[in-house]
Scaffold this motif. Structure first.
Motif, PDB file in Angstrom:
ATOM      1  N   PHE A 188      91.217  94.257  34.097  1.00  0.00           N
ATOM      2  CA  PHE A 188      92.200  94.845  35.001  1.00  0.00           C
ATOM      3  C   PHE A 188      91.493  95.268  36.277  1.00  0.00           C
ATOM      4  CE2 PHE A 188      94.357  95.493  30.871  1.00  0.00           C
ATOM      5  CZ  PHE A 188      95.551  94.851  31.175  1.00  0.00           C
ATOM      6  N   ASP A 189      92.109  94.948  37.405  1.00  0.00           N
ATOM      7  CA  ASP A 189      91.479  95.126  38.711  1.00  0.00           C
ATOM      8  C   ASP A 189      92.345  96.054  39.555  1.00  0.00           C
ATOM      9  OD1 ASP A 189      90.499  94.841  41.326  1.00  0.00           O
ATOM     10  OD2 ASP A 189      89.816  92.795  40.936  1.00  0.00           O
ATOM     11  N   ARG A 190      91.847  97.263  39.804  1.00  0.00           N
ATOM     12  CA  ARG A 190      92.615  98.246  40.562  1.00  0.00           C
ATOM     13  C   ARG A 190      92.776  97.842  42.024  1.00  0.00           C
ATOM     14  NH1 ARG A 190      95.686  99.274  36.895  1.00  0.00           N
ATOM     15  NH2 ARG A 190      96.157 101.445  36.457  1.00  0.00           N
ATOM     16  N   SER A 191      91.903  97.001  42.532  1.00  0.00           N
ATOM     17  CA  SER A 191      92.057  96.546  43.920  1.00  0.00           C
ATOM     18  C   SER A 191      93.281  95.657  44.061  1.00  0.00           C
ATOM     19  CB  SER A 191      90.803  95.803  44.368  1.00  0.00           C
ATOM     20  OG  SER A 191      89.698  96.673  44.454  1.00  0.00           O
ATOM     21  N   THR A 192      93.471  94.722  43.138  1.00  0.00           N
ATOM     22  CA  THR A 192      94.662  93.864  43.219  1.00  0.00           C
ATOM     23  C   THR A 192      95.918  94.654  42.890  1.00  0.00           C
ATOM     24  OG1 THR A 192      94.456  93.100  40.901  1.00  0.00           O
ATOM     25  CG2 THR A 192      93.287  91.840  42.597  1.00  0.00           C
ATOM     26  N   PHE A 193      95.792  95.623  41.975  1.00  0.00           N
ATOM     27  CA  PHE A 193      96.938  96.471  41.615  1.00  0.00           C
ATOM     28  C   PHE A 193      97.476  97.196  42.846  1.00  0.00           C
ATOM     29  CE2 PHE A 193      98.562 100.656  40.421  1.00  0.00           C
ATOM     30  CZ  PHE A 193      99.462 100.367  39.407  1.00  0.00           C
ATOM     31  N   TRP A 194      96.593  97.886  43.569  1.00  0.00           N
ATOM     32  CA  TRP A 194      97.040  98.653  44.722  1.00  0.00           C
ATOM     33  C   TRP A 194      97.349  97.748  45.910  1.00  0.00           C
ATOM     34  CZ3 TRP A 194      98.893 103.256  44.214  1.00  0.00           C
ATOM     35  CH2 TRP A 194      98.432 104.077  43.181  1.00  0.00           C
ATOM     36  N   ASP A 195      96.711  96.598  45.978  1.00  0.00           N
ATOM     37  CA  ASP A 195      97.002  95.662  47.060  1.00  0.00           C
ATOM     38  C   ASP A 195      98.443  95.193  47.004  1.00  0.00           C
ATOM     39  OD1 ASP A 195      96.362  94.074  49.301  1.00  0.00           O
ATOM     40  OD2 ASP A 195      95.980  92.337  48.024  1.00  0.00           O
ATOM     41  N   VAL A 196      98.901  94.802  45.806  1.00  0.00           N
ATOM     42  CA  VAL A 196     100.270  94.296  45.706  1.00  0.00           C
ATOM     43  C   VAL A 196     101.290  95.403  45.961  1.00  0.00           C
ATOM     44  CG1 VAL A 196     100.714  94.626  43.220  1.00  0.00           C
ATOM     45  CG2 VAL A 196     101.686  92.637  44.413  1.00  0.00           C
ATOM     46  N   ILE A 197     100.950  96.633  45.633  1.00  0.00           N
ATOM     47  CA  ILE A 197     101.850  97.754  45.922  1.00  0.00           C
ATOM     48  C   ILE A 197     101.958  97.983  47.423  1.00  0.00           C
ATOM     49  CG2 ILE A 197     102.136 100.262  45.707  1.00  0.00           C
ATOM     50  CD1 ILE A 197     100.968 100.024  42.881  1.00  0.00           C
ATOM     51  N   LEU A 468      96.696 109.883  41.174  1.00  0.00           N
ATOM     52  CA  LEU A 468      96.551 108.835  42.187  1.00  0.00           C
ATOM     53  C   LEU A 468      95.078 108.611  42.534  1.00  0.00           C
ATOM     54  CD1 LEU A 468      99.513 109.763  44.579  1.00  0.00           C
ATOM     55  CD2 LEU A 468      99.302 107.646  43.263  1.00  0.00           C
ATOM     56  N   VAL A 469      94.340 109.707  42.702  1.00  0.00           N
ATOM     57  CA  VAL A 469      92.919 109.602  43.035  1.00  0.00           C
ATOM     58  C   VAL A 469      92.158 108.920  41.903  1.00  0.00           C
ATOM     59  CG1 VAL A 469      90.813 110.936  43.439  1.00  0.00           C
ATOM     60  CG2 VAL A 469      92.924 111.556  44.615  1.00  0.00           C
ATOM     61  N   PHE A 470      92.462 109.294  40.674  1.00  0.00           N
ATOM     62  CA  PHE A 470      91.804 108.699  39.503  1.00  0.00           C
ATOM     63  C   PHE A 470      92.016 107.188  39.471  1.00  0.00           C
ATOM     64  CE2 PHE A 470      91.843 107.297  35.066  1.00  0.00           C
ATOM     65  CZ  PHE A 470      90.620 107.776  34.612  1.00  0.00           C
ATOM     66  N   GLU A 471      93.234 106.758  39.779  1.00  0.00           N
ATOM     67  CA  GLU A 471      93.552 105.334  39.717  1.00  0.00           C
ATOM     68  C   GLU A 471      93.079 104.575  40.956  1.00  0.00           C
ATOM     69  OE1 GLU A 471      94.817 103.655  37.252  1.00  0.00           O
ATOM     70  OE2 GLU A 471      95.233 105.327  35.914  1.00  0.00           O
ATOM     71  N   LEU A 472      92.928 105.270  42.075  1.00  0.00           N
ATOM     72  CA  LEU A 472      92.490 104.618  43.312  1.00  0.00           C
ATOM     73  C   LEU A 472      90.975 104.447  43.393  1.00  0.00           C
ATOM     74  CD1 LEU A 472      94.632 106.016  46.283  1.00  0.00           C
ATOM     75  CD2 LEU A 472      94.075 103.617  45.859  1.00  0.00           C
ATOM     76  N   PRO A 474      88.626 103.197  41.511  1.00  0.00           N
ATOM     77  CA  PRO A 474      87.981 101.904  41.220  1.00  0.00           C
ATOM     78  C   PRO A 474      88.287 100.805  42.232  1.00  0.00           C
ATOM     79  CG  PRO A 474      89.115 102.792  39.280  1.00  0.00           C
ATOM     80  CD  PRO A 474      89.592 103.566  40.466  1.00  0.00           C
ATOM     81  N   ALA A 475      89.228 101.032  43.144  1.00  0.00           N
ATOM     82  CA  ALA A 475      89.591 100.011  44.128  1.00  0.00           C
ATOM     83  C   ALA A 475      88.577  99.978  45.264  1.00  0.00           C
ATOM     84  CB  ALA A 475      90.990 100.286  44.672  1.00  0.00           C
ATOM     85  N   VAL A 476      88.496  98.861  45.953  1.00  0.00           N
ATOM     86  CA  VAL A 476      87.577  98.757  47.091  1.00  0.00           C
ATOM     87  C   VAL A 476      88.103  99.620  48.237  1.00  0.00           C
ATOM     88  CG1 VAL A 476      86.807  96.457  46.415  1.00  0.00           C
ATOM     89  CG2 VAL A 476      88.743  96.694  47.983  1.00  0.00           C
ATOM     90  N   LYS A 477      87.209  99.988  49.153  1.00  0.00           N
ATOM     91  CA  LYS A 477      87.549 100.947  50.202  1.00  0.00           C
ATOM     92  C   LYS A 477      88.701 100.454  51.075  1.00  0.00           C
ATOM     93  CE  LYS A 477      85.564 103.794  53.858  1.00  0.00           C
ATOM     94  NZ  LYS A 477      84.346 104.152  54.635  1.00  0.00           N
ATOM     95  N   MET A 478      88.717  99.170  51.403  1.00  0.00           N
ATOM     96  CA  MET A 478      89.782  98.624  52.242  1.00  0.00           C
ATOM     97  C   MET A 478      91.153  98.884  51.626  1.00  0.00           C
ATOM     98  SD  MET A 478      90.484  94.614  53.151  1.00  0.00           S
ATOM     99  CE  MET A 478      90.914  94.230  51.442  1.00  0.00           C
ATOM    100  N   ILE A 479      91.275  98.702  50.310  1.00  0.00           N
ATOM    101  CA  ILE A 479      92.540  98.909  49.615  1.00  0.00           C
ATOM    102  C   ILE A 479      92.850 100.399  49.516  1.00  0.00           C
ATOM    103  CG2 ILE A 479      93.773  98.563  47.444  1.00  0.00           C
ATOM    104  CD1 ILE A 479      93.360  96.030  49.132  1.00  0.00           C
ATOM    105  N   GLN A 480      91.831 101.217  49.316  1.00  0.00           N
ATOM    106  CA  GLN A 480      92.042 102.669  49.300  1.00  0.00           C
ATOM    107  C   GLN A 480      92.648 103.134  50.620  1.00  0.00           C
ATOM    108  OE1 GLN A 480      88.104 104.155  48.534  1.00  0.00           O
ATOM    109  NE2 GLN A 480      88.271 103.910  46.299  1.00  0.00           N
ATOM    110  N   GLU A 481      92.117 102.651  51.712  1.00  0.00           N
ATOM    111  CA  GLU A 481      92.604 103.062  53.030  1.00  0.00           C
ATOM    112  C   GLU A 481      94.040 102.587  53.261  1.00  0.00           C
ATOM    113  OE1 GLU A 481      89.552 101.408  55.459  1.00  0.00           O
ATOM    114  OE2 GLU A 481      88.272 103.201  55.334  1.00  0.00           O
ATOM    115  N   LYS A 482      94.353 101.345  52.829  1.00  0.00           N
ATOM    116  CA  LYS A 482      95.725 100.841  52.955  1.00  0.00           C
ATOM    117  C   LYS A 482      96.704 101.705  52.155  1.00  0.00           C
ATOM    118  CE  LYS A 482      96.787  96.579  52.528  1.00  0.00           C
ATOM    119  NZ  LYS A 482      96.915  95.216  51.940  1.00  0.00           N
TER     120      LYS A 482
END
Length: 505
Positions: A188-197, A468-472, A474-482
């Protein structure tokens, strides 16, 4: 903290040991309810199996041992394709009882007689993960009901959230892939998870609820259900109304905090499924109140597309809940595969008086669920006993195919029209049809902001930020900022607090 969690886990297990447990004692109960062996062991063809074949396969030709051949060829075929989403679930059986007559707006027979009971099957489920995943993941849960009415089966397919992720069905495959396992790492990839959101910003309204205290139901008994669509209904005078269903637990809505859920999941990932089976097995039958919000044609005209917007809610202050009945679950399944794994829901299962939703998402689900069940269970999946509309007789032109085929419609003419007394369509001259609507692009930031600002207490906001912070993280910084930019657009305080905790402000 760890010591306290361990003590809590041990105390829960100790309490379970002290009480009679229908899960733990299931096989013992079977033994006590039977007088010796229930019958002779046979092959699938019904032939008696001799003791020598059942107990030994050494020094003999295996192909001549029917017990071995029967078992080994079947065990290779025991698994059927699991659901792409909602793979893990459980369920039970019971009834729906009418408490309030709504025949003035809907002519569906099972709703129109106070006190009338209709048999039902209910499936509760997770969304992500396989059949072996934990019940206690923070995610949307499924809550679907099959009503075995005298006019055919009605399926209400819902979730524990009153809104859906998005309104355009073309987004569904993308969400499944982005929130599932990365095809490269198979993790499971939190970067793709938050990206699609962030690329589908209307979905944040639902995920704010998922990451709030509502995100992990304490049990299915304490979980609400929402079929999400606004359904068009019609009465005997052909007058049209629209309803949204709400299914609220009589035991109250209760949820687990993140630490509680992670701890319980570490020693019992089936905790919620086990709890439902135990309660029903002990005679503590859970119940839910079924209510509807009622909209007139004038209401729909005034509200426009928002009346059918699945990523929005219809405020109860504007359209209050009208109770219509009770759901009671009073019977556990006696074979999981036959009765729950093969339990197949389809939005196309409708009854006279309930036409479904006029929105494109409902149309998409009518196709997608049918296709999924045909793939998993075969083209005759509605003839599997748990899916049969057993309260009425069925006469179709459908024949043959991979079993089960039942009677295969015997020798009834297999085409319509015909000149040989085959089944005739309903003689009602008027055909009810869904209204046509124009759907604009999804927008729900106003309701998302309202949820954060006015529906959550100060402590609930704090826990939402922490989740939200806990789940964010593991995501890459670019996705965190988005993601933080999107959260700030919804409500500045929300985005600023998440950014501050992540040192991105």
């Amino acid at each position: 903290m760890l010591a306290l969690l361990i003590i809590f886990a041990v105390s829960v297990m100790a309490m379970q040991e002290d009480q009679w447990d229908p899960v733990k004692n299931h096989m013992l109960e079977f033994k006590e309810n039977t007088d010796g062996p229930i019958g002779m062991l046979t092959s699938s063809g019904g032939a008696p199996i001799p003791y020598c074949e059942a107990t030994n396969s050494l020094n003999n030709r295996l192909i001549n041992n029917e017990f071995f051949m029967d078992a080994i060829t079947h065990v290779n075929r025991e698994r059927i394709p699991e659901r792409v989403v909602h793979a893990k679930g459980t369920g039970a059986f019971g009834y729906f009882e009418v408490t309030h007559d709504i025949s003035n707006i809907c002519k569906a027979d099972f709703l129109n007689d106070v006190g009338k009971k209709t048999p039902i099957a209910v499936r509760f489920s997770t969304t992500q993960g396989s059949r072996g995943s934990s019940d206690l993941n923070r995610e949307v849960k499924g809550f679907s009901i099959k009503f075995y009415t005298e006019e055919g089966n009605l399926d209400l397919i819902g979730f524990n959230t009153p809104m859906y992720t998005f309104k355009d069905p073309i987004r569904f495959p993308n969400f499944v892939h982005a929130t599932g396992r990365n095809p490269g790492t198979f993790l499971f990839d939190r970067s793709t998870f938050w990206d699609v959101i962030t690329l589908n910003p209307e979905s944040m309204f639902l995920f704010l609820r998922v990451f709030s205290d509502y995100g992990i139901p304490a049990s299915y008994v304490n979980m609400p259900g929402f079929p999400i669509h606004t359904f068009q209904v019609v009465n005997k005078n052909r007058e049209i109304h629209f309803v949204r269903f709400h299914i609220l637990p009589d035991a109250g809505i209760k949820n687990l905090m993140s630490a509680e859920a992670r701890n319980i999941s570490s020693f019992d990932p089936d905790y919620v499924s086990r709890n439902l089976y135990q309660q029903i097995g002990k005679g503590e039958f859970p119940s839910w109140t079924v209510s509807v919000q009622i909209l007139s044609k004038a209401d729909v005209k005034r509200m426009g597309y928002k009346a059918f917007e699945v990523s929005r809610v219809i405020p109860t202050k504007d359209f209050p809940l009208h109770p219509i009945g009770k759901i009671v679950l009073d019977k556990n399944f006696n074979n999981f595969h036959a009765q729950i794994e093969q339990l197949a829901f389809c939005p196309s299962n409708l009854v006279p008086g309930i036409l479904g939703g006029p929105d494109i998402m409902y149309e998409s689900r009518r196709f997608a669920y049918r296709d999924a069940q045909s793939y998993r269970l075969g083209g005759n999946f509605k003839k599997i006993p748990v899916n049969c509309p057993f309260q009425t007789n069925t006469y179709t032109i459908n024949r043959d195919g991979v079993g089960p085929v039942g009677s295969n419609e015997e020798d009834v003419p297999s085409y319509y029209p015909n000149s040989f007394n085959g089944p005739e369509p309903n003689s009602e001259s008027h055909c009810s049809s869904l209204i046509k609507i124009y759907e604009e692009k999804a927008y729900n930031f106003d309701q998302a902001a309202e949820f954060y600002a006015n529906e959550l207490t100060s402590d609930e906001k704090t826990r939402l930020i922490e989740n939200l912070v806990f789940e964010l993280q593991p995501a890459v910084k670019m996705i965190q900022e988005k993601t933080i930019k999107l959260l700030t657009t919804i409500h500045p305080d929300l985005g600023n607090r998440v950014a501050k905790q992540m040192n991105l402000s």
